[in-house]
Design a protein around this motif. Sequence first.
Motif, PDB file in Angstrom:
ATOM      1  N   GLU A 119     -42.865  40.477 -25.339  1.00  9.51           N
ATOM      2  CA  GLU A 119     -43.378  39.162 -25.725  1.00  9.51           C
ATOM      3  C   GLU A 119     -43.318  38.213 -24.528  1.00  9.51           C
ATOM      4  OE1 GLU A 119     -44.800  38.412 -28.451  1.00  9.51           O
ATOM      5  OE2 GLU A 119     -44.010  39.699 -30.036  1.00  9.51           O
ATOM      6  N   GLU A 173     -42.369  35.038 -24.685  1.00 10.88           N
ATOM      7  CA  GLU A 173     -41.260  34.097 -24.861  1.00 10.88           C
ATOM      8  C   GLU A 173     -40.059  34.822 -25.456  1.00 10.88           C
ATOM      9  OE1 GLU A 173     -41.339  30.872 -24.010  1.00 10.88           O
ATOM     10  OE2 GLU A 173     -43.453  30.876 -23.442  1.00 10.88           O
ATOM     11  N   GLU A 197     -37.905  33.639 -27.488  1.00 11.25           N
ATOM     12  CA  GLU A 197     -37.803  33.318 -28.911  1.00 11.25           C
ATOM     13  C   GLU A 197     -38.655  34.250 -29.765  1.00 11.25           C
ATOM     14  OE1 GLU A 197     -38.587  31.011 -26.528  1.00 11.25           O
ATOM     15  OE2 GLU A 197     -36.630  30.036 -26.414  1.00 11.25           O
ATOM     16  N   TYR A 198     -39.826  34.662 -29.260  1.00 12.79           N
ATOM     17  CA  TYR A 198     -40.690  35.573 -30.004  1.00 12.79           C
ATOM     18  C   TYR A 198     -40.059  36.962 -30.085  1.00 12.79           C
ATOM     19  CZ  TYR A 198     -44.325  32.012 -29.408  1.00 12.79           C
ATOM     20  OH  TYR A 198     -45.046  30.859 -29.406  1.00 12.79           O
ATOM     21  N   SER A 200     -37.310  36.759 -32.628  1.00 14.56           N
ATOM     22  CA  SER A 200     -37.904  36.705 -33.963  1.00 14.56           C
ATOM     23  C   SER A 200     -38.371  38.094 -34.399  1.00 14.56           C
ATOM     24  CB  SER A 200     -39.075  35.723 -33.988  1.00 14.56           C
ATOM     25  OG  SER A 200     -39.715  35.736 -35.234  1.00 14.56           O
ATOM     26  N   ASP A 201     -39.010  38.841 -33.488  1.00  8.03           N
ATOM     27  CA  ASP A 201     -39.428  40.214 -33.789  1.00  8.03           C
ATOM     28  C   ASP A 201     -38.217  41.046 -34.190  1.00  8.03           C
ATOM     29  OD1 ASP A 201     -42.037  39.585 -33.143  1.00  8.03           O
ATOM     30  OD2 ASP A 201     -42.021  40.646 -31.219  1.00  8.03           O
TER      31      ASP A 201
END
Length: 66
Positions: free
Chosen positions: A43, A45, A47-48, A51-52
């Motif tokens: 990703e 970022e 944060e992504y 989240s994944d």
Amino acid sequence: MQLNKNVKACPICGGQPEGKSYGGLRQMFTVECPKCGVTTPREMEVEYAVSDWNNNKFQNLEMRFI
């Protein structure tokens, strides 16, 4: 790479996940379990990637057993 405290334990083996970054012109990030090898897609970022991980969105399920 240091991950924030919101990262859940590995849902496959219970291991502590690690963040990985890949350089180049664009920095990419993944979250990976060093114990079983499951990882998220790359990703743009951090944060992504987190989240994944927390939503069990994995790229591979080729687990390593010791």
